[in-house]
Write a protein that holds these residues in place. Structure first.
Motif, PDB file in Angstrom:
ATOM      1  N   GLU A  35       3.842  10.319   1.954  1.00  0.00           N
ATOM      2  CA  GLU A  35       4.138  11.687   2.360  1.00  0.00           C
ATOM      3  C   GLU A  35       3.615  11.972   3.762  1.00  0.00           C
ATOM      4  O   GLU A  35       4.288  12.604   4.581  1.00  0.00           O
ATOM      5  CB  GLU A  35       3.539  12.665   1.356  1.00  0.00           C
ATOM      6  N   GLY A  36       2.404  11.499   4.030  1.00  0.00           N
ATOM      7  CA  GLY A  36       1.830  11.710   5.360  1.00  0.00           C
ATOM      8  C   GLY A  36       2.636  11.029   6.444  1.00  0.00           C
ATOM      9  O   GLY A  36       2.908  11.608   7.504  1.00  0.00           O
ATOM     10  N   LEU A  37       3.038   9.773   6.190  1.00  0.00           N
ATOM     11  CA  LEU A  37       3.839   9.039   7.166  1.00  0.00           C
ATOM     12  C   LEU A  37       5.205   9.694   7.345  1.00  0.00           C
ATOM     13  O   LEU A  37       5.706   9.838   8.467  1.00  0.00           O
ATOM     14  CB  LEU A  37       3.993   7.587   6.709  1.00  0.00           C
ATOM     15  N   SER A  38       5.809  10.119   6.242  1.00  0.00           N
ATOM     16  CA  SER A  38       7.117  10.767   6.317  1.00  0.00           C
ATOM     17  C   SER A  38       7.054  12.051   7.127  1.00  0.00           C
ATOM     18  O   SER A  38       7.924  12.330   7.958  1.00  0.00           O
ATOM     19  CB  SER A  38       7.622  11.062   4.895  1.00  0.00           C
TER      20      SER A  38
ATOM     21  N   GLN B 261      -3.570  18.673   3.764  1.00  0.00           N
ATOM     22  CA  GLN B 261      -2.696  18.511   4.915  1.00  0.00           C
ATOM     23  C   GLN B 261      -1.461  17.671   4.616  1.00  0.00           C
ATOM     24  O   GLN B 261      -0.447  17.791   5.288  1.00  0.00           O
ATOM     25  CB  GLN B 261      -3.462  17.880   6.084  1.00  0.00           C
ATOM     26  N   ILE B 262      -1.492  16.803   3.611  1.00  0.00           N
ATOM     27  CA  ILE B 262      -0.346  15.961   3.328  1.00  0.00           C
ATOM     28  C   ILE B 262       0.649  16.738   2.483  1.00  0.00           C
ATOM     29  O   ILE B 262       0.459  16.926   1.291  1.00  0.00           O
ATOM     30  CB  ILE B 262      -0.771  14.661   2.622  1.00  0.00           C
ATOM     31  N   GLY B 263       1.695  17.215   3.122  1.00  0.00           N
ATOM     32  CA  GLY B 263       2.749  17.910   2.421  1.00  0.00           C
ATOM     33  C   GLY B 263       2.393  19.302   1.946  1.00  0.00           C
ATOM     34  O   GLY B 263       3.158  19.906   1.206  1.00  0.00           O
TER      35      GLY B 263
ATOM     36  N   GLN C 113       1.461   7.447  -2.926  1.00  0.00           N
ATOM     37  CA  GLN C 113       2.392   8.522  -2.594  1.00  0.00           C
ATOM     38  C   GLN C 113       1.866   9.395  -1.461  1.00  0.00           C
ATOM     39  O   GLN C 113       2.627   9.831  -0.592  1.00  0.00           O
ATOM     40  CB  GLN C 113       2.667   9.382  -3.823  1.00  0.00           C
ATOM     41  N   ALA C 114       0.558   9.651  -1.442  1.00  0.00           N
ATOM     42  CA  ALA C 114      -0.015  10.503  -0.390  1.00  0.00           C
ATOM     43  C   ALA C 114       0.191   9.889   0.985  1.00  0.00           C
ATOM     44  O   ALA C 114       0.537  10.592   1.942  1.00  0.00           O
ATOM     45  CB  ALA C 114      -1.505  10.719  -0.652  1.00  0.00           C
TER      46      ALA C 114
ATOM     47  N   THR D 192       0.829  -1.205   0.000  1.00  0.00           N
ATOM     48  CA  THR D 192       0.000   0.000   0.000  1.00  0.00           C
ATOM     49  C   THR D 192       0.861   1.252   0.000  1.00  0.00           C
ATOM     50  O   THR D 192       0.614   2.200  -0.746  1.00  0.00           O
ATOM     51  CB  THR D 192      -0.937   0.000   1.217  1.00  0.00           C
ATOM     52  N   LEU D 193       1.899   1.269   0.844  1.00  0.00           N
ATOM     53  CA  LEU D 193       2.778   2.431   0.898  1.00  0.00           C
ATOM     54  C   LEU D 193       3.574   2.593  -0.396  1.00  0.00           C
ATOM     55  O   LEU D 193       3.808   3.718  -0.845  1.00  0.00           O
ATOM     56  CB  LEU D 193       3.733   2.302   2.090  1.00  0.00           C
TER      57      LEU D 193
END
Length: 492
Positions: A174-177, A380-382, A170-171, A165-166
């Motif tokens: 980015e959120g996890l990063s 919110q993601i990035g 990409q979203a 999944t990761l």
């Protein structure tokens, strides 16, 4: 037979078959050389509390926090060393999977002796390519990062994402990063340890400060692991649960000591959360700061959420605990703007906080307070997100077109969400926008979170006050204040 032995055997078998059927070429020429064996690159590192031997290191490929058949695993040896055999597919998944270590009773900490209480440690996904010889040390310090990240992500998404999944989303990456980077910054600031020291072998480098911090963290890890097992037995139908124990302050309670936080996701869109203060030996609950259950359901084209909670009374002249109830209706428009209305009932007394979760909600037909929320979170993601909240006076809540929006659970068929949107639309979520009808509100707060670069900038605007917190390149933070949002100076 090892993986390498099996790979070599497969290569020899392929060569034999190729010779018999002429698949290596024709015309009497020599057959083509066999293909090389599959690329098998072991992952190496150490399990560190003191050095721990007899612990099981494993890669969580599907993100369910359970060691499943087929997931690579290895047992740590002398000086905590482990070597995890990884095939090509596993190596490709390594940057996107959490590396766990289960430390069982009977494993040996080479500093303190046999382990008497089981616990678990982890390393967060790196989300970037790793060199073939890169070491992955697993310690209480790396675990502190993942525990915080896991808890924050799970507040909106129970369970974790699989490697596949990761890789494909990409979203999500980015959120996890972003979350890993924020937690790392907080850990660096809290303990005054650089990121390099957090991931290093602090025993080999004789980093006494990191070692002492790790010992404190592992005390909490053991208690958190034990409480998680208790929660599993208590809620066998839970889709996800977590428990964390640490030494610090209980948020706005400003109380220093040992704290335990736990979250449980249950069938039927139910969620339970608890924050308690523990005795110094972690054996007793000293204070219940809050105990909360949240349930959610479809409500027309929106969602209805009921929150009920209990907490210990600080006023010794009153009952031992008090209960709180809040209902929230939320709708999201096609433009990505989220609107919500919340009614908060007056608190009622109880003999213990746990009694509040089994009590029918009361007071929502004449709430003590009402609040509105207008948010734009799709970016919110990035990027940039906005969140604005407005608290009404009791008099303002009792008048106007939404005066009848009370005790909402069973009223989806009689109340129109379009009316809610139309009423709240003038409340602009943008931080620089004026507050329409400001005189109606006891309090309001707007927040803009800018993650468009690697260094987060968070700006808050309250009634008559602005604050801005910027992350510097060295991960320290600069806090500034303003009266107009234009001229900024360090806060006094």
């Amino acid at each position: 037979m090892t993986r390498n032995d099996r790979a070599a055997a497969r290569a020899l078998l392929c060569l034999a078959i190729g010779t018999l059927v002429g698949c290596g070429g024709g015309g009497g020429s020599d057959p083509a050389p066999p293909p090389p064996p599959p690329d098998v690159k072991p992952l190496a590192g150490r399990v560190i509390d003191g050095y721990v031997r007899g612990a099981t290191v494993w890669l969580d490929l599907n993100g369910n926090r359970v060691r499943d058949a087929g997931e690579p695993s290895a047992v740590s040896q002398q000086a905590g060393a482990y070597q995890l055999e990884l095939g090509a597919a596993d190596r490709a998944c390594l940057p996107y999977a959490t590396l766990y270590v289960d430390v069982p009773v009977g494993a040996v900490d080479e500093d303190s002796g046999p382990v008497s209480a089981a616990y678990q440690m982890a390393v967060a996904p790196r989300l970037q390519a790793l060199s073939a010889d890169q070491l992955m040390n697993i310690s209480p310090l790396t675990t502190a990062i993942w525990s915080q990240v896991e808890g924050r992500l799970s507040s909106t998404q129970p369970g974790l994402s699989s490697c596949q999944t990761l890789q494909q989303n990409q979203a999500l990456r980015e959120g996890l990063s972003q979350e890993i980077r924020r937690v790392m910054q907080e850990l660096v600031q809290r303990h005054n340890l650089s990121e390099q020291r957090i991931h290093a072998d602090f025993i080999q480098t004789q980093d006494r400060a990191a070692y002492l911090i790790a010992q404190d963290i592992v005390k909490g890890l053991k208690a958190g692991f034990a409480h998680r097992q208790t929660l599993k037995a208590r809620h066998p139908d839970a889709s996800f649960l977590r428990a964390e124990v640490w030494h610090g302050q209980a948020g706005h309670h400003n109380t220093e000591g040992w704290l335990r936080s736990s979250q449980v996701w249950l069938p039927g869109d139910r969620y339970q959360e608890e924050l308690v203060g523990l005795s110094e030996d972690l054996s007793q609950v000293r204070t219940v700061y809050h105990l909360r259950e949240e349930s959610s359901m479809a409500w027309g084209q929106g969602r209805y959420t009921l929150r009920q909670g209990g907490a210990q009374h600080w006023d010794t002249g009153k009952a031992a605990a008090y209960c709180s109830f809040e209902e929230i209706v939320t709708v999201k428009t096609s433009q990505g703007v989220e609107y919500s209305l919340a009614n908060t009932a007056a608190s009622v007394e109880a003999a213990a906080p746990a009694e509040c979760l089994g009590r029918a909600p009361s007071g929502l037909d004449a709430p003590l307070a009402r609040s509105y929320r207008v948010a734009f979170l799709d970016g919110q993601i990035g990027r940039i997100s906005h969140d604005a909240r407005f608290s009404l006076s009791p008099e303002a809540a009792r008048s106007g077109p939404l005066a009848g929006w009370l005790n909402l659970k069973d009223k989806a068929a009689t109340l129109d969400l379009v009316q809610l949107v139309e009423h709240l639309a003038p409340l602009d979520y943008r931080i620089e926008a004026p507050v329409v009808g400001e005189e109606r509100f006891l309090y309001w707060h707007k927040r803009k979170t800018d993650d468009s670069t690697a260094l987060r900038v968070q700006t808050d605007r309250y009634v008559g006050e602005w604050t801005r917190e910027s992350t510097r390149a060295d991960q320290t933070r600069l806090k500034e204040c303003s009266r107009d949002g234009v001229s900024w100076a360090p806060c006094s």
